[in-house]
Design a protein around this motif. Structure first.
Motif, mmCIF file in Angstrom:
data_model
loop_
_atom_site.group_PDB
_atom_site.id
_atom_site.type_symbol
_atom_site.label_atom_id
_atom_site.label_comp_id
_atom_site.label_asym_id
_atom_site.label_seq_id
_atom_site.Cartn_x
_atom_site.Cartn_y
_atom_site.Cartn_z
ATOM 1 N N PRO A 110 -14.547 -32.823 6.037
ATOM 2 C CA PRO A 110 -14.122 -34.162 5.645
ATOM 3 C C PRO A 110 -15.344 -35.075 5.470
ATOM 4 O O PRO A 110 -16.351 -34.929 6.161
ATOM 5 C CB PRO A 110 -13.254 -34.611 6.816
ATOM 6 N N SER A 111 -15.245 -36.021 4.561
ATOM 7 C CA SER A 111 -16.324 -36.954 4.272
ATOM 8 C C SER A 111 -15.985 -38.330 4.821
ATOM 9 O O SER A 111 -14.805 -38.646 5.056
ATOM 10 C CB SER A 111 -16.548 -37.047 2.754
ATOM 11 N N PRO A 112 -16.998 -39.192 5.034
ATOM 12 C CA PRO A 112 -16.718 -40.559 5.472
ATOM 13 C C PRO A 112 -15.727 -41.251 4.546
ATOM 14 O O PRO A 112 -15.828 -41.154 3.323
ATOM 15 C CB PRO A 112 -18.095 -41.219 5.414
ATOM 16 N N GLY A 113 -14.729 -41.882 5.145
ATOM 17 C CA GLY A 113 -13.667 -42.527 4.391
ATOM 18 C C GLY A 113 -12.407 -41.697 4.286
ATOM 19 O O GLY A 113 -11.329 -42.229 3.993
ATOM 20 N N ASP A 114 -12.512 -40.355 4.535
ATOM 21 C CA ASP A 114 -11.324 -39.495 4.487
ATOM 22 C C ASP A 114 -10.407 -39.792 5.669
ATOM 23 O O ASP A 114 -10.876 -40.044 6.787
ATOM 24 C CB ASP A 114 -11.717 -38.018 4.543
ATOM 25 N N ARG A 115 -9.113 -39.769 5.428
ATOM 26 C CA ARG A 115 -8.121 -39.872 6.494
ATOM 27 C C ARG A 115 -7.754 -38.458 6.938
ATOM 28 O O ARG A 115 -7.439 -37.605 6.117
ATOM 29 C CB ARG A 115 -6.867 -40.598 5.999
ATOM 30 N N ILE A 116 -7.831 -38.209 8.240
ATOM 31 C CA ILE A 116 -7.538 -36.873 8.761
ATOM 32 C C ILE A 116 -6.523 -36.959 9.891
ATOM 33 O O ILE A 116 -6.290 -38.029 10.472
ATOM 34 C CB ILE A 116 -8.806 -36.158 9.271
ATOM 35 N N ILE A 117 -5.911 -35.824 10.186
ATOM 36 C CA ILE A 117 -5.021 -35.683 11.333
ATOM 37 C C ILE A 117 -5.620 -34.618 12.242
ATOM 38 O O ILE A 117 -5.967 -33.527 11.778
ATOM 39 C CB ILE A 117 -3.598 -35.295 10.893
ATOM 40 N N PHE A 118 -5.779 -34.950 13.517
ATOM 41 C CA PHE A 118 -6.308 -33.976 14.464
ATOM 42 C C PHE A 118 -5.449 -33.978 15.725
ATOM 43 O O PHE A 118 -4.647 -34.897 15.956
ATOM 44 C CB PHE A 118 -7.779 -34.255 14.804
ATOM 45 N N CYS A 119 -5.575 -32.938 16.515
ATOM 46 C CA CYS A 119 -4.740 -32.810 17.707
ATOM 47 C C CYS A 119 -5.589 -32.492 18.923
ATOM 48 O O CYS A 119 -6.662 -31.889 18.822
ATOM 49 C CB CYS A 119 -3.659 -31.743 17.504
ATOM 50 N N VAL A 120 -5.077 -32.907 20.086
ATOM 51 C CA VAL A 120 -5.709 -32.632 21.379
ATOM 52 C C VAL A 120 -4.600 -32.231 22.351
ATOM 53 O O VAL A 120 -3.648 -32.999 22.564
ATOM 54 C CB VAL A 120 -6.463 -33.862 21.928
ATOM 55 N N ARG A 121 -4.699 -31.049 22.927
ATOM 56 C CA ARG A 121 -3.675 -30.586 23.858
ATOM 57 C C ARG A 121 -3.671 -31.445 25.136
ATOM 58 O O ARG A 121 -4.731 -31.922 25.575
ATOM 59 C CB ARG A 121 -3.918 -29.119 24.236
ATOM 60 N N PRO A 122 -2.491 -31.648 25.744
ATOM 61 C CA PRO A 122 -2.394 -32.496 26.943
ATOM 62 C C PRO A 122 -3.317 -32.072 28.073
ATOM 63 O O PRO A 122 -3.880 -32.912 28.775
ATOM 64 C CB PRO A 122 -0.930 -32.362 27.341
ATOM 65 N N GLU A 123 -3.491 -30.762 28.271
ATOM 66 C CA GLU A 123 -4.319 -30.298 29.381
ATOM 67 C C GLU A 123 -5.810 -30.551 29.142
ATOM 68 O O GLU A 123 -6.622 -30.475 30.079
ATOM 69 C CB GLU A 123 -4.076 -28.808 29.655
ATOM 70 N N ALA A 124 -6.187 -30.852 27.873
ATOM 71 C CA ALA A 124 -7.591 -31.139 27.565
ATOM 72 C C ALA A 124 -7.975 -32.569 27.923
ATOM 73 O O ALA A 124 -9.164 -32.896 27.993
ATOM 74 C CB ALA A 124 -7.872 -30.882 26.085
ATOM 75 N N LEU A 125 -6.987 -33.435 28.145
ATOM 76 C CA LEU A 125 -7.250 -34.818 28.542
ATOM 77 C C LEU A 125 -7.405 -34.860 30.061
ATOM 78 O O LEU A 125 -6.452 -34.633 30.803
ATOM 79 C CB LEU A 125 -6.103 -35.721 28.089
ATOM 80 N N ARG A 126 -8.630 -35.153 30.533
ATOM 81 C CA ARG A 126 -8.930 -35.070 31.953
ATOM 82 C C ARG A 126 -9.585 -36.361 32.439
ATOM 83 O O ARG A 126 -10.344 -37.007 31.702
ATOM 84 C CB ARG A 126 -9.856 -33.887 32.251
ATOM 85 N N GLU A 127 -9.337 -36.675 33.695
ATOM 86 C CA GLU A 127 -9.927 -37.888 34.268
ATOM 87 C C GLU A 127 -11.426 -37.751 34.484
ATOM 88 O O GLU A 127 -12.148 -38.753 34.521
ATOM 89 C CB GLU A 127 -9.229 -38.227 35.589
ATOM 90 N N ASP A 128 -11.932 -36.513 34.615
ATOM 91 C CA ASP A 128 -13.363 -36.326 34.847
ATOM 92 C C ASP A 128 -14.158 -36.096 33.567
ATOM 93 O O ASP A 128 -15.364 -35.848 33.613
ATOM 94 C CB ASP A 128 -13.592 -35.167 35.820
ATOM 95 N N ALA A 129 -13.505 -36.138 32.402
ATOM 96 C CA ALA A 129 -14.222 -35.960 31.137
ATOM 97 C C ALA A 129 -15.144 -37.152 30.887
ATOM 98 O O ALA A 129 -14.788 -38.302 31.161
ATOM 99 C CB ALA A 129 -13.233 -35.794 29.986
ATOM 100 N N GLU A 130 -16.330 -36.883 30.340
ATOM 101 C CA GLU A 130 -17.322 -37.935 30.143
ATOM 102 C C GLU A 130 -17.315 -38.508 28.732
ATOM 103 O O GLU A 130 -17.957 -39.532 28.488
ATOM 104 C CB GLU A 130 -18.714 -37.400 30.479
ATOM 105 N N THR A 131 -16.630 -37.872 27.794
ATOM 106 C CA THR A 131 -16.627 -38.337 26.411
ATOM 107 C C THR A 131 -15.217 -38.685 25.965
ATOM 108 O O THR A 131 -14.222 -38.258 26.566
ATOM 109 C CB THR A 131 -17.204 -37.260 25.460
ATOM 110 N N ASN A 132 -15.144 -39.484 24.895
ATOM 111 C CA ASN A 132 -13.861 -39.849 24.277
ATOM 112 C C ASN A 132 -12.874 -40.428 25.293
ATOM 113 O O ASN A 132 -11.698 -40.069 25.314
ATOM 114 C CB ASN A 132 -13.248 -38.640 23.565
ATOM 115 N N ARG A 133 -13.340 -41.335 26.120
ATOM 116 C CA ARG A 133 -12.510 -41.867 27.197
ATOM 117 C C ARG A 133 -11.634 -43.016 26.693
ATOM 118 O O ARG A 133 -12.084 -43.886 25.939
ATOM 119 C CB ARG A 133 -13.383 -42.324 28.365
ATOM 120 N N VAL A 134 -10.365 -42.991 27.122
ATOM 121 C CA VAL A 134 -9.409 -44.044 26.771
ATOM 122 C C VAL A 134 -8.587 -44.397 28.013
ATOM 123 O O VAL A 134 -8.450 -43.584 28.930
ATOM 124 C CB VAL A 134 -8.463 -43.607 25.634
#
Length: 362
Positions: free
Chosen positions: A285-309
């Motif tokens: 994908p290039s800058p400006g492209d609209r994409i759809i991506f997925c993240v499994r529930p078990e991949a979202l962790r409280e100790d993760a250091e990146t992509n925090r929300v």
């Protein structure tokens, strides 16, 4: 045993199209599963393989030879139906031996074969019982033994465990897999249960509206879905839409609802865990492209250091080994799978870039 191939198979009933250009290949001795929601075409596919349905277009081949136009009796297949279809007026042994009537074998050899099969499905000593005296799980195993009696080259199972309770289904699927492995028989299995499909299969095809969405190993299907439908159908998933803002090394920067995530490059990632004969994302994908991506529930962790929300907790379900948490990040619904019950109304979680997977461009 046998190799199976479907090449461009379609099936229409008057104004309804049940199958649309279905192509797949099943290797000799492979356990291959067709999985999808009700009405997706998986049972029609199985019936077409068996010869109960004639394709409107396309070809079915066993070991490279076309069997299109041949009836079930000429295809050397064993079939286990959803309702088992046992003969109530026959004993268990007579049900198992029914298929042997059409094979050239003497009485002694037939009796030996029946005993062998009853032992294989753990029903030794029950040959004289009637089907009505058996539990649902035992009836399922009688149906399996009957299908295996004439030593078919291909075994077809149409949701054989759908009427059983969850615990018995789990036990029997392991038994079916064991028997299939012992006999090395090419097997096509139909189910709507995603967990069952992932647990039992060497490879599987995910079907939707008469089409094959993706073919791959259980790990490839789960971790690297090719389409949004596969991502949402197979297990829980967080499916997010965003705009590509840039690229750094093998990462994409994607803006989503006022935030920004770093996710893996789909081209660099496309060969990993493949098992997928349909390919994947062909160009980055290039800058400006609209994409759809997925993240499994078990991949979202409280100790993760990146992509925090920061996620507000809206509901939770205790599943024993984990807790499913339904939450919201701004206006975006988020599903988490945590080891313990959350103690706060808000959680900060993150994910590694490699845990995100691009499924399509908008």
């Amino acid at each position: 045993m046998t190799e199976l191939a479907l090449d461009g198979v379609s099936k229409a009933y008057d104004e309804t199209t049940a199958l649309r250009d279905v192509s797949l290949a099943v290797a000799d001795g492979e356990f291959f599963t067709l999985v999808g929601p009700s009405g997706c075409g998986k049972t029609t596919t199985l019936r077409t393989i068996a010869g109960f349905e004639e394709p409107t277009a396309g070809e079915v081949r066993f070991d490279g030879e076309s069997v299109t136009g041949l009836g079930p009796e000429a295809r050397d297949v064993g079939v286990v139906f959803q309702n088992y279809a046992l003969f109530p007026h026959m004993s268990v042994a007579e049900n198992v031996g029914y298929g042997l009537k059409f094979r050239d074998s003497g009485t002694a050899s037939s009796e030996a074969r029946i005993e062998e099969l009853l032992e294989l499905v753990d029903l030794s000593g029950m040959g004289e019982r009637e089907p009505s005296q058996l539990s649902g799980g035992q009836q399922q195993r009688v149906a399996l033994a009957r299908a295996l009696a004439p030593e078919p080259s291909l075994l077809l199972l149409d949701e054989p465990m759908s009427a059983l309770d969850a615990r018995l289904r789990e036990s029997l699927r392991r038994q079916v897999k064991r028997i299939q492995s012992e006999l090395s028989i090419t097997t096509v299995y139909v189910t709507h249960d995603q967990e069952e499909a992932l647990a039992i299969s060497d490879r599987l095809a995910v079907m939707n509206e008469g089409r094959v969405e993706q073919i791959g190993t259980p790990e490839a299907i789960y971790r690297r879905p090719r389409t949004r439908f596969v991502a949402e159908f197979v297990g829980d998933n967080n499916v997010l839409a965003g705009e590509v803002r840039g690229r750094e090394d093998d990462r994409l920067r994607v803006g989503v609802d006022g935030g920004e995530f770093a996710i893996g490059d789909p081209v660099a990632d496309s060969g990993r865990d493949s098992g997928d004969r349909d390919g994947g994302v062909e160009s980055a994908p290039s800058p400006g492209d609209r994409i759809i991506f997925c993240v499994r529930p078990e991949a979202l962790r409280e100790d993760a250091e990146t992509n925090r929300v920061r996620v507000s907790v809206e509901g939770q379900e205790f599943h024993g080994e984990s807790v499913r948490v339904d939450g919201r990040w701004g206006e975006t619904p988020i599903v988490l799978r945590l080891p313990d019950v959350p103690t706060h109304e808000e959680l900060t979680v993150g994910f590694e870039p490699e845990a995100a997977h691009v499924v399509e461009r908008e």
